[in-house]
Design a protein around this motif. Structure first.
Motif, PDB file in Angstrom:
ATOM      1  N   LYS A  68      89.367 -18.699  43.086  1.00  0.00           N
ATOM      2  CA  LYS A  68      89.695 -20.122  43.002  1.00  0.00           C
ATOM      3  C   LYS A  68      89.458 -20.733  41.620  1.00  0.00           C
ATOM      4  O   LYS A  68      90.312 -21.415  41.092  1.00  0.00           O
ATOM      5  CB  LYS A  68      88.866 -20.912  44.022  1.00  0.00           C
ATOM      6  N   LEU A  69      88.283 -20.531  41.065  1.00  0.00           N
ATOM      7  CA  LEU A  69      87.912 -21.248  39.845  1.00  0.00           C
ATOM      8  C   LEU A  69      88.633 -20.749  38.605  1.00  0.00           C
ATOM      9  O   LEU A  69      89.075 -21.540  37.785  1.00  0.00           O
ATOM     10  CB  LEU A  69      86.399 -21.165  39.629  1.00  0.00           C
ATOM     11  N   LYS A  70      88.709 -19.433  38.446  1.00  0.00           N
ATOM     12  CA  LYS A  70      89.358 -18.803  37.287  1.00  0.00           C
ATOM     13  C   LYS A  70      88.827 -19.415  35.989  1.00  0.00           C
ATOM     14  O   LYS A  70      89.560 -20.029  35.204  1.00  0.00           O
ATOM     15  CB  LYS A  70      90.862 -18.909  37.383  1.00  0.00           C
ATOM     16  N   MET A  71      87.526 -19.232  35.772  1.00  0.00           N
ATOM     17  CA  MET A  71      86.836 -19.881  34.664  1.00  0.00           C
ATOM     18  C   MET A  71      87.287 -19.387  33.298  1.00  0.00           C
ATOM     19  O   MET A  71      87.155 -20.107  32.314  1.00  0.00           O
ATOM     20  CB  MET A  71      85.325 -19.721  34.807  1.00  0.00           C
ATOM     21  N   PHE A  72      87.839 -18.187  33.189  1.00  0.00           N
ATOM     22  CA  PHE A  72      88.338 -17.733  31.889  1.00  0.00           C
ATOM     23  C   PHE A  72      89.460 -18.643  31.419  1.00  0.00           C
ATOM     24  O   PHE A  72      89.496 -19.061  30.262  1.00  0.00           O
ATOM     25  CB  PHE A  72      88.817 -16.281  31.971  1.00  0.00           C
ATOM     26  N   ARG A  73      90.355 -18.967  32.335  1.00  0.00           N
ATOM     27  CA  ARG A  73      91.470 -19.861  31.994  1.00  0.00           C
ATOM     28  C   ARG A  73      90.966 -21.273  31.682  1.00  0.00           C
ATOM     29  O   ARG A  73      91.418 -21.911  30.724  1.00  0.00           O
ATOM     30  CB  ARG A  73      92.464 -19.886  33.153  1.00  0.00           C
ATOM     31  N   VAL A  74      90.015 -21.745  32.473  1.00  0.00           N
ATOM     32  CA  VAL A  74      89.450 -23.081  32.253  1.00  0.00           C
ATOM     33  C   VAL A  74      88.708 -23.131  30.922  1.00  0.00           C
ATOM     34  O   VAL A  74      88.866 -24.057  30.125  1.00  0.00           O
ATOM     35  CB  VAL A  74      88.519 -23.466  33.419  1.00  0.00           C
ATOM     36  N   ASN A  75      87.871 -22.107  30.677  1.00  0.00           N
ATOM     37  CA  ASN A  75      87.091 -22.090  29.447  1.00  0.00           C
ATOM     38  C   ASN A  75      87.965 -21.922  28.207  1.00  0.00           C
ATOM     39  O   ASN A  75      87.624 -22.427  27.141  1.00  0.00           O
ATOM     40  CB  ASN A  75      86.046 -20.977  29.498  1.00  0.00           C
ATOM     41  N   SER A  76      89.068 -21.215  28.336  1.00  0.00           N
ATOM     42  CA  SER A  76      89.916 -21.038  27.158  1.00  0.00           C
ATOM     43  C   SER A  76      90.470 -22.378  26.682  1.00  0.00           C
ATOM     44  O   SER A  76      90.570 -22.622  25.481  1.00  0.00           O
ATOM     45  CB  SER A  76      91.042 -20.047  27.441  1.00  0.00           C
ATOM     46  N   LYS A  77      90.792 -23.264  27.614  1.00  0.00           N
ATOM     47  CA  LYS A  77      91.277 -24.592  27.221  1.00  0.00           C
ATOM     48  C   LYS A  77      90.144 -25.457  26.695  1.00  0.00           C
ATOM     49  O   LYS A  77      90.279 -26.133  25.668  1.00  0.00           O
ATOM     50  CB  LYS A  77      91.946 -25.274  28.405  1.00  0.00           C
ATOM     51  N   ALA A  78      89.007 -25.445  27.402  1.00  0.00           N
ATOM     52  CA  ALA A  78      87.896 -26.320  27.022  1.00  0.00           C
ATOM     53  C   ALA A  78      87.263 -25.879  25.702  1.00  0.00           C
ATOM     54  O   ALA A  78      86.947 -26.717  24.847  1.00  0.00           O
ATOM     55  CB  ALA A  78      86.849 -26.338  28.131  1.00  0.00           C
ATOM     56  N   ILE A  79      87.088 -24.590  25.520  1.00  0.00           N
ATOM     57  CA  ILE A  79      86.426 -24.116  24.305  1.00  0.00           C
ATOM     58  C   ILE A  79      87.340 -24.261  23.090  1.00  0.00           C
ATOM     59  O   ILE A  79      86.863 -24.489  21.979  1.00  0.00           O
ATOM     60  CB  ILE A  79      85.917 -22.678  24.506  1.00  0.00           C
ATOM     61  N   LEU A  80      88.634 -24.172  23.285  1.00  0.00           N
ATOM     62  CA  LEU A  80      89.546 -24.443  22.180  1.00  0.00           C
ATOM     63  C   LEU A  80      89.403 -25.896  21.721  1.00  0.00           C
ATOM     64  O   LEU A  80      89.358 -26.176  20.519  1.00  0.00           O
ATOM     65  CB  LEU A  80      90.984 -24.141  22.580  1.00  0.00           C
ATOM     66  N   GLU A  81      89.298 -26.811  22.688  1.00  0.00           N
ATOM     67  CA  GLU A  81      89.054 -28.212  22.323  1.00  0.00           C
ATOM     68  C   GLU A  81      87.692 -28.381  21.662  1.00  0.00           C
ATOM     69  O   GLU A  81      87.537 -29.180  20.741  1.00  0.00           O
ATOM     70  CB  GLU A  81      89.152 -29.113  23.555  1.00  0.00           C
ATOM     71  N   LEU A  82      86.702 -27.628  22.122  1.00  0.00           N
ATOM     72  CA  LEU A  82      85.376 -27.683  21.519  1.00  0.00           C
ATOM     73  C   LEU A  82      85.431 -27.250  20.057  1.00  0.00           C
ATOM     74  O   LEU A  82      84.830 -27.881  19.193  1.00  0.00           O
ATOM     75  CB  LEU A  82      84.406 -26.798  22.294  1.00  0.00           C
ATOM     76  N   CYS A  83      86.151 -26.187  19.789  1.00  0.00           N
ATOM     77  CA  CYS A  83      86.241 -25.700  18.407  1.00  0.00           C
ATOM     78  C   CYS A  83      87.047 -26.644  17.522  1.00  0.00           C
ATOM     79  O   CYS A  83      86.730 -26.821  16.346  1.00  0.00           O
ATOM     80  CB  CYS A  83      86.867 -24.306  18.389  1.00  0.00           C
ATOM     81  N   LYS A  84      88.073 -27.264  18.078  1.00  0.00           N
ATOM     82  CA  LYS A  84      88.901 -28.179  17.279  1.00  0.00           C
ATOM     83  C   LYS A  84      88.213 -29.522  17.049  1.00  0.00           C
ATOM     84  O   LYS A  84      88.187 -30.028  15.928  1.00  0.00           O
ATOM     85  CB  LYS A  84      90.229 -28.438  17.988  1.00  0.00           C
ATOM     86  N   LEU A  85      87.690 -30.110  18.125  1.00  0.00           N
ATOM     87  CA  LEU A  85      87.214 -31.485  18.065  1.00  0.00           C
ATOM     88  C   LEU A  85      85.692 -31.615  18.014  1.00  0.00           C
ATOM     89  O   LEU A  85      85.187 -32.689  17.720  1.00  0.00           O
ATOM     90  CB  LEU A  85      87.734 -32.270  19.269  1.00  0.00           C
ATOM     91  N   THR A 103      83.824 -31.299  20.728  1.00  0.00           N
ATOM     92  CA  THR A 103      83.353 -31.683  22.056  1.00  0.00           C
ATOM     93  C   THR A 103      84.398 -31.293  23.089  1.00  0.00           C
ATOM     94  O   THR A 103      85.577 -31.133  22.776  1.00  0.00           O
ATOM     95  CB  THR A 103      83.087 -33.200  22.135  1.00  0.00           C
ATOM     96  N   CYS A 104      83.945 -31.095  24.316  1.00  0.00           N
ATOM     97  CA  CYS A 104      84.872 -30.795  25.407  1.00  0.00           C
ATOM     98  C   CYS A 104      84.243 -31.268  26.712  1.00  0.00           C
ATOM     99  O   CYS A 104      83.040 -31.500  26.795  1.00  0.00           O
ATOM    100  CB  CYS A 104      85.226 -29.317  25.464  1.00  0.00           C
ATOM    101  N   ILE A 105      85.068 -31.396  27.732  1.00  0.00           N
ATOM    102  CA  ILE A 105      84.612 -31.859  29.046  1.00  0.00           C
ATOM    103  C   ILE A 105      85.176 -30.924  30.096  1.00  0.00           C
ATOM    104  O   ILE A 105      86.370 -30.641  30.126  1.00  0.00           O
ATOM    105  CB  ILE A 105      85.090 -33.299  29.316  1.00  0.00           C
ATOM    106  N   TRP A 106      84.288 -30.446  30.958  1.00  0.00           N
ATOM    107  CA  TRP A 106      84.713 -29.708  32.139  1.00  0.00           C
ATOM    108  C   TRP A 106      84.668 -30.699  33.297  1.00  0.00           C
ATOM    109  O   TRP A 106      83.674 -31.369  33.510  1.00  0.00           O
ATOM    110  CB  TRP A 106      83.767 -28.549  32.455  1.00  0.00           C
ATOM    111  N   GLU A 107      85.745 -30.805  34.028  1.00  0.00           N
ATOM    112  CA  GLU A 107      85.759 -31.690  35.184  1.00  0.00           C
ATOM    113  C   GLU A 107      86.374 -30.955  36.361  1.00  0.00           C
ATOM    114  O   GLU A 107      87.175 -30.035  36.189  1.00  0.00           O
ATOM    115  CB  GLU A 107      86.501 -32.983  34.898  1.00  0.00           C
ATOM    116  N   HIS A 108      85.986 -31.353  37.526  1.00  0.00           N
ATOM    117  CA  HIS A 108      86.516 -30.690  38.719  1.00  0.00           C
ATOM    118  C   HIS A 108      87.593 -31.558  39.351  1.00  0.00           C
ATOM    119  O   HIS A 108      87.618 -32.767  39.180  1.00  0.00           O
ATOM    120  CB  HIS A 108      85.399 -30.378  39.718  1.00  0.00           C
ATOM    121  N   GLY A 109      88.454 -30.930  40.089  1.00  0.00           N
ATOM    122  CA  GLY A 109      89.540 -31.643  40.741  1.00  0.00           C
ATOM    123  C   GLY A 109      89.349 -31.732  42.237  1.00  0.00           C
ATOM    124  O   GLY A 109      90.280 -32.041  42.968  1.00  0.00           O
ATOM    125  N   TRP A 110      88.148 -31.452  42.718  1.00  0.00           N
ATOM    126  CA  TRP A 110      87.907 -31.508  44.151  1.00  0.00           C
ATOM    127  C   TRP A 110      87.661 -32.943  44.571  1.00  0.00           C
ATOM    128  O   TRP A 110      87.055 -33.731  43.860  1.00  0.00           O
ATOM    129  CB  TRP A 110      86.725 -30.645  44.538  1.00  0.00           C
TER     130      TRP A 110
END
Length: 98
Positions: free
Chosen positions: A53-70, A72-79
């Motif tokens: 369900k979570l597939k954290m590699f895919r989630v982290n790839s987006k969030a950590i890319l934002e972390l490296c660029k900006l 800061t990053c935010i992980w949020e859930h959609g539940w």
């Protein structure tokens, strides 16, 4: 000079490799000796949840890319929490809403 792009690529690769190097992303350690038997099954459950369900590699790839660029990053859930009415029945099979 495009130094930002080269730095972002290097840091992104290092972060992703160090976070996802182990097959188990989730590591559970019991803080109380009474819960020692529950640590490993919980870790296995979280790993299975990550694979299905979570597939954290895919989630982290987006969030950590934002972390490296900006920086800061935010992980949020959609539940979404839902509370639904449930009917309970007594011995005479009459509905007791709860």
């Amino acid at each position: 000079m495009p130094t930002t792009a080269t730095d972002v690529d290097q840091y992104f690769a290092k972060f992703m490799q160090s976070i996802h190097a182990d097959a188990d992303l989730w590591v559970v350690q019991a803080m109380n000796p009474d819960w020692q038997e529950a640590a490993k099954p919980l870790q296995d459950f979280l790993s299975a949840l990550d694979r299905t369900k979570l597939k954290m590699f895919r989630v982290n790839s987006k969030a950590i890319l934002e972390l490296c660029k900006l920086g800061t990053c935010i992980w949020e859930h959609g539940w979404q929490y839902e509370k639904r009415p449930v009917n309970a029945y007594d011995a005479a099979w009459k509905v007791n809403p709860s």
